[in-house]
Write an enzyme that holds these catalytic residues in place. Structure first.
Site, PDB file in Angstrom:
ATOM      1  N   HIS A  35     -69.588  -0.436  20.597  1.00  0.00           N
ATOM      2  CA  HIS A  35     -68.915  -0.457  19.020  1.00  0.00           C
ATOM      3  C   HIS A  35     -69.617  -0.808  17.663  1.00  0.00           C
ATOM      4  CE1 HIS A  35     -65.110  -0.010  21.332  1.00  0.00           C
ATOM      5  NE2 HIS A  35     -65.727  -1.467  21.421  1.00  0.00           N
TER       6      HIS A  35
ATOM      7  N   ASP B 282     -65.289   6.050  22.161  1.00  0.00           N
ATOM      8  CA  ASP B 282     -65.119   4.261  21.817  1.00  0.00           C
ATOM      9  C   ASP B 282     -63.915   4.907  20.707  1.00  0.00           C
ATOM     10  OD1 ASP B 282     -66.313   2.550  19.889  1.00  0.00           O
ATOM     11  OD2 ASP B 282     -68.351   3.088  20.473  1.00  0.00           O
ATOM     12  N   HIS B 283     -63.341   3.731  21.075  1.00  0.00           N
ATOM     13  CA  HIS B 283     -62.076   3.172  20.593  1.00  0.00           C
ATOM     14  C   HIS B 283     -62.170   3.508  18.286  1.00  0.00           C
ATOM     15  CE1 HIS B 283     -61.602  -0.960  20.766  1.00  0.00           C
ATOM     16  NE2 HIS B 283     -60.864  -0.939  19.277  1.00  0.00           N
TER      17      HIS B 283
HETATM   18  C1  BG6 Z   1     -63.093  -3.918  23.280  1.00  0.00           C
HETATM   19  C2  BG6 Z   1     -63.354  -4.482  23.992  1.00  0.00           C
HETATM   20  O1  BG6 Z   1     -63.824  -2.091  23.406  1.00  0.00           O
HETATM   21  O2  BG6 Z   1     -63.273  -4.298  22.215  1.00  0.00           O
HETATM   22  C3  BG6 Z   1     -62.421  -5.777  24.403  1.00  0.00           C
HETATM   23  O3  BG6 Z   1     -63.618  -4.832  25.765  1.00  0.00           O
HETATM   24  C4  BG6 Z   1     -62.352  -6.154  22.415  1.00  0.00           C
HETATM   25  O4  BG6 Z   1     -62.976  -7.214  24.616  1.00  0.00           O
HETATM   26  C5  BG6 Z   1     -62.034  -4.823  21.921  1.00  0.00           C
HETATM   27  O5  BG6 Z   1     -61.188  -7.258  22.683  1.00  0.00           O
HETATM   28  C6  BG6 Z   1     -61.616  -4.937  20.521  1.00  0.00           C
HETATM   29  O6  BG6 Z   1     -61.070  -3.384  19.726  1.00  0.00           O
HETATM   30  P1  BG6 Z   1     -60.545  -3.675  18.038  1.00  0.00           P
HETATM   31  O7  BG6 Z   1     -60.227  -3.297  17.561  1.00  0.00           O
HETATM   32  O8  BG6 Z   1     -59.249  -4.830  17.672  1.00  0.00           O
HETATM   33  O9  BG6 Z   1     -61.807  -4.455  17.187  1.00  0.00           O
END
Ligand code: BG6
Length: 498
Positions: free
Chosen positions: A240, A177-178
């Protein structure tokens, strides 16, 4: 000891934009273990050099300030390409020849699945058939890193888990989960458990409610087809948003260690009160931005949500009765990920407040995850030369000011390193994924049931549909963005509940 990182989906976007730049940054910081090799696995026929050229292009595009020709030349020597079909065992056997050491020495392997989820089980099965998932020697490891989405509901997530767990054990699986790789998300733990002043207040006795916003200015971009099948709830909330909730609401873990941390997060997810289908319109909002149906690749009659807001309660000792308002959406006014803890009012209001400042006269703590990473604490202060009149003031901390010499790294940098080092703290465990899906599936059932909330259109560049504001207004509360911080000059901040 030989260490191999194999990226499945090497010709894809994630590899080019995130994974190789993150590995390069770790290399530059001298954090990649000695003897590392990085192998790109993909169907497209490419030579090693053509693969390297493409990856160099990615570095120049995504980390241009960090690019140095001599560093690149050394890094490029670690890169190679292995054309292969994920369904063909022979291609894995050939891969094994590159990974295993010939002399029976330990050889570590990290397999990163940056591919469409439908291929996860097959890749893991083939890796197993090629005996690539069995550690060699006494101390070698074999791990797999799985990208999101992890399933599309509880049932598919469970069957994916079952498939993976047939061939590997839970401690070999690193589910990405980044958001957990973001510095400011990890800082939630430091803020809460590295300080003594917040924890005594962090409960129902002092906190009125919590807001979590994950807003994006972009639309569906190039992923319309996937997105239209998925929707915001599954794309952003299941992972997230609920991870942020878990970190904000969890009990102190006994140690900052993978299982201790995840045990506490799981308790939060278990305590989320289910939203009964008939209460769906009261506690959830779904929206779609104007123009979404005209996006190429989107069904012109699509009912897919690009915005969701949810009010939930945690049935546990600490949070009983405290509402959590969560929202996320595409094409909103600002790119902003923020958690706002709004404290209760003092029991007695002794001082006059500057005209019109009512709801605003509460303390609040906002944790800005991105883009202006920082923490802001609002408290009331005496207006000078104004009798005993008070108004809100802020204590601000911005990462960019305090740590201007250390830029915030990309989340994949940390996550890849942790996966290499065997630290699973920032990766989701099987039970977390399951509980998150259980809650999301419940909302989705409510959205197709008889009491389903209508899909509300909203303007691009707004804060979402009006229903999202009503979700708080009904409780005489406001989203942070309507409040003092974002108030224009001359606006007293007074709000009336419609
Ligand atoms: C991803 C989603 O996990 O997270 C995308 O699939 C989204 O739809 C992205 O744009 C958002 O990541 P960040 O790090 O730019 O907030």
């Amino acid at each position: 000891m030989k260490k191999s990182i194999v990226i499945f989906g090497a010709s894809g976007d994630l590899t080019y934009r995130k994974l190789i730049p993150a590995l390069y940054m770790n290399f530059r910081k001298r954090r990649l273990p000695a003897d590392t090799q990085i192998i790109g696995f993909s169907r497209r026929p490419l030579s090693d050099d053509a693969f390297r050229d493409k990856m160099k292009e990615g570095l120049l595009a995504f980390v241009p300030a960090e690019f140095a020709q001599d560093e690149w030349e050394s890094f490029a020597r670690l890169l190679s390409y292995h054309p292969g079909d994920v369904e063909k065992l022979n291609d894995y056997l050939a891969l094994a020849g590159k990974i295993n050491s010939t002399d029976g020495e330990d050889a570590d392997g990290l397999f990163y699945l940056a591919i469409a989820p439908k291929f996860y089980p097959i890749v893991v099965r083939k890796l197993d058939e090629a005996r690539l998932l069995t550690p060699m020697g006494k101390v070698g490891y074999r791990r797999i890193v799985v990208e999101k989405p992890f399933g599309s509901d509880l049932q598919t997530a469970e069957s994916l888990n079952d498939e993976l767990l047939k061939v590997v054990s839970e401690d070999q699986i690193y589910r990405i989960d980044h958001y957990l790789g973001k510095e400011t998300v990890q800082n939630i733990l430091v803020l809460r458990f590295g300080n003594a002043i917040f924890e005594p207040l962090w409960n129902r006795n002092y906190i009125d409610h919590v807001q979590i916003t994950v807003a994006e200015t972009v639309g569906v971009e190039h992923r319309a087809e996937f997105y239209d099948q998925t929707g915001l709830l599954r794309d952003m909330f299941q992972n997230h948003v609920l991870q942020l909730l878990a970190l904000v609401a969890m009990e102190p873990p006994v140690a900052i260690e993978a299982n201790a941390l995840r045990d506490e997060k799981v308790k939060v997810l278990r305590s989320i009160r289910e939203i009964p289908e008939e209460m769906s319109s009261r506690f959830t909002v779904r929206g779609q931005y104007h123009g979404y149906r005209d996006e190429p690749g989107v069904n012109p009659h699509s009912e897919t949500e690009t915005f969701a807001a949810v009010q939930l309660f945690l049935d546990n000792w600490r949070w009983q009765g405290v509402p959590f308002y969560l929202r996320s959406g595409k094409m909103l006014k600002e790119k902003l990920t923020e958690i706002v803890i709004r404290f209760r009012r003092p029991p007695l209001q002794m001082f006059d407040v500057l005209s019109g400042v009512t709801e605003l006269s509460t303390n609040h703590l906002s944790i800005t995850i991105q883009p202006d990473e920082g923490i802001h604490l609002r408290f009331m202060t005496k207006v000078p030369d104004g009798g005993m009149m008070m108004r809100p003031a802020e204590l601000d901390f911005h990462y960019s000011e305090t740590f201007h010499e250390t830029p915030i790294p990309e989340s994949y940098e940390r996550l890849l390193l942790d996966a290499l080092n065997g630290d699973a703290s920032l990766f989701a465990r099987k039970d977390e994924i399951g509980l998150a899906w259980k809650f999301i599936d419940g909302i989705r059932r409510g959205w197709i049931g008889e009491a389903a909330p209508a899909l509300q259109p909203y303007e691009q560049g707004s804060w979402g549909p009006p229903g999202a504001d009503r979700l708080l207004w009904k409780d005489s509360r406001w989203w942070e963005q309507e409040d003092t911080l974002h108030r224009s000059e001359g606006d007293s901040g007074e709000r009336t509940v419609p």
